[in-house]
Design an enzyme around this catalytic site. Structure first.
Site, mmCIF file in Angstrom:
data_model
loop_
_atom_site.group_PDB
_atom_site.id
_atom_site.type_symbol
_atom_site.label_atom_id
_atom_site.label_comp_id
_atom_site.label_asym_id
_atom_site.label_seq_id
_atom_site.Cartn_x
_atom_site.Cartn_y
_atom_site.Cartn_z
ATOM 1 N N HIS A 72 0.839 -1.202 0.000
ATOM 2 C CA HIS A 72 0.000 0.000 0.000
ATOM 3 C C HIS A 72 0.880 1.262 0.000
ATOM 4 O O HIS A 72 0.603 2.216 -0.726
ATOM 5 C CB HIS A 72 -0.874 0.056 1.260
ATOM 6 C CG HIS A 72 -1.933 -1.007 1.365
ATOM 7 N ND1 HIS A 72 -2.071 -1.824 2.451
ATOM 8 C CD2 HIS A 72 -2.939 -1.359 0.520
ATOM 9 C CE1 HIS A 72 -3.111 -2.634 2.290
ATOM 10 N NE2 HIS A 72 -3.644 -2.378 1.113
ATOM 11 N N LYS B 125 -20.381 -5.458 9.344
ATOM 12 C CA LYS B 125 -19.373 -6.532 9.313
ATOM 13 C C LYS B 125 -18.244 -6.165 10.251
ATOM 14 O O LYS B 125 -17.584 -5.143 10.076
ATOM 15 C CB LYS B 125 -18.809 -6.675 7.898
ATOM 16 C CG LYS B 125 -19.492 -7.746 7.092
ATOM 17 C CD LYS B 125 -18.589 -8.192 5.968
ATOM 18 C CE LYS B 125 -19.287 -8.103 4.637
ATOM 19 N NZ LYS B 125 -18.357 -8.070 3.525
ATOM 20 N N ARG C 41 -2.112 -6.302 -8.374
ATOM 21 C CA ARG C 41 -1.050 -7.307 -8.176
ATOM 22 C C ARG C 41 -1.183 -8.394 -9.227
ATOM 23 O O ARG C 41 -0.938 -8.181 -10.389
ATOM 24 C CB ARG C 41 -1.144 -7.899 -6.766
ATOM 25 C CG ARG C 41 -0.628 -6.987 -5.696
ATOM 26 C CD ARG C 41 -1.168 -7.362 -4.351
ATOM 27 N NE ARG C 41 -2.615 -7.224 -4.357
ATOM 28 C CZ ARG C 41 -3.400 -7.280 -3.290
ATOM 29 N NH1 ARG C 41 -2.873 -7.518 -2.129
ATOM 30 N NH2 ARG C 41 -4.691 -7.123 -3.378
ATOM 31 N N SER D 151 -2.807 -7.819 2.919
ATOM 32 C CA SER D 151 -3.118 -7.750 4.350
ATOM 33 C C SER D 151 -3.538 -9.114 4.899
ATOM 34 O O SER D 151 -3.188 -9.458 6.033
ATOM 35 C CB SER D 151 -4.228 -6.734 4.598
ATOM 36 O OG SER D 151 -3.863 -5.484 4.092
HETATM 37 P P1 ADP Z 1 -5.668 -6.106 0.571
HETATM 38 O O1 ADP Z 1 -6.062 -6.521 -0.821
HETATM 39 O O2 ADP Z 1 -4.219 -6.174 0.858
HETATM 40 O O3 ADP Z 1 -6.524 -6.650 1.660
HETATM 41 P P2 ADP Z 1 -7.002 -3.501 0.435
HETATM 42 O O4 ADP Z 1 -8.379 -3.965 0.261
HETATM 43 O O5 ADP Z 1 -6.769 -2.611 1.586
HETATM 44 O O6 ADP Z 1 -5.884 -4.573 0.627
HETATM 45 O O7 ADP Z 1 -6.468 -2.868 -0.907
HETATM 46 C C1 ADP Z 1 -6.611 -1.545 -1.301
HETATM 47 C C2 ADP Z 1 -5.975 -1.361 -2.657
HETATM 48 O O8 ADP Z 1 -4.568 -1.544 -2.548
HETATM 49 C C3 ADP Z 1 -6.443 -2.347 -3.723
HETATM 50 O O9 ADP Z 1 -6.490 -1.677 -4.965
HETATM 51 C C4 ADP Z 1 -5.366 -3.383 -3.736
HETATM 52 O O10 ADP Z 1 -5.282 -4.031 -4.988
HETATM 53 C C5 ADP Z 1 -4.140 -2.508 -3.478
HETATM 54 N N1 ADP Z 1 -3.037 -3.273 -2.931
HETATM 55 C C6 ADP Z 1 -3.017 -4.012 -1.807
HETATM 56 N N2 ADP Z 1 -1.817 -4.609 -1.643
HETATM 57 C C7 ADP Z 1 -1.052 -4.234 -2.707
HETATM 58 C C8 ADP Z 1 0.278 -4.526 -3.152
HETATM 59 N N3 ADP Z 1 1.069 -5.365 -2.464
HETATM 60 N N4 ADP Z 1 0.718 -3.964 -4.294
HETATM 61 C C9 ADP Z 1 -0.098 -3.155 -5.004
HETATM 62 N N5 ADP Z 1 -1.352 -2.851 -4.658
HETATM 63 C C10 ADP Z 1 -1.835 -3.371 -3.534
#
Ligand code: ADP
Length: 169
Positions: free
Chosen positions: A18, A42, A92, A130
């Protein structure tokens, strides 16, 4: 004046993947609003909204180009209200693609003038998400290097058995 973007996610917790997207996004947008989304019905997250926000704030430090907020409604309504013009998302693996594609299309249908901008993950963070971080930490594994040190500390409070150092690179 340049454009602003909203970077929405659950950030439960914020990872280095992130952080990479936020830092690179700052090269494109003049302001980024990191938006912690939550569903009041939730309650399955590891960290509360307040904890997630405070970790993000600690990680980012004092940067006038970044704002951190939370929301529980329709994303495009928030984007419009905030006067941002884009939604920033990270991509990703292929597995992200279908979901992100659907999300971008529905958001565009809801509000045509709001575009979703995708940044490809940094190769170091390809497998970093995460859920994996929480699973590994919960089983006692070290997630050092995948999350900022602030987050490592908070994970250790939740999972006292978690190792702090790892032998991986
Ligand atoms: P996660 O998918 O890790 O649970 P979130 O729902 O918080 O995370 O993701 C928010 C945004 O950040 C999404 O667009 C997700 O694809 C992106 N994101 C999460 N982890 C990465 C990463 N390692 N590299 C690039 N983008 C990421």
């Amino acid at each position: 004046m340049g454009k602003s973007a909203v970077y929405p996610g659950s950030f439960d917790p914020i990872t280095n993947g992130h952080v990479d997207i936020i830092n690179r996004g700052l090269g494109i947008f003049n302001k980024i609003i990191v938006l912690v989304g939550y569903n009041p019905n939730k309650l399955t997250t590891l960290f509360s909204v307040e904890e997630r926000i405070s970790m993000i704030r600690e990680v980012i430090g004092d940067n006038p180009k970044i704002e951190v907020n939370s929301f529980s409604g329709l994303l495009v309504d928030y984007v419009k209200k905030s006067e941002a013009s884009c939604i920033l998302r990270g991509l990703r693996a292929m597995s992200d693609f279908e979901y992100e594609f659907q999300l971008a299309l529905i958001n565009r249908k809801l509000r045509r003038n709001i575009e979703t901008v995708f940044l490809m993950t940094g190769s170091k963070w390809f497998y970093c998400n995460s859920s994996i971080v929480k699973e590994a930490a919960g089983l006692g594994g070290s997630v050092k290097g995948l999350v900022p040190d602030v987050v490592l500390k908070r994970l250790k409070e939740k999972f006292p058995d978690m190792k702090i150092n790892n032998s991986g690179r």
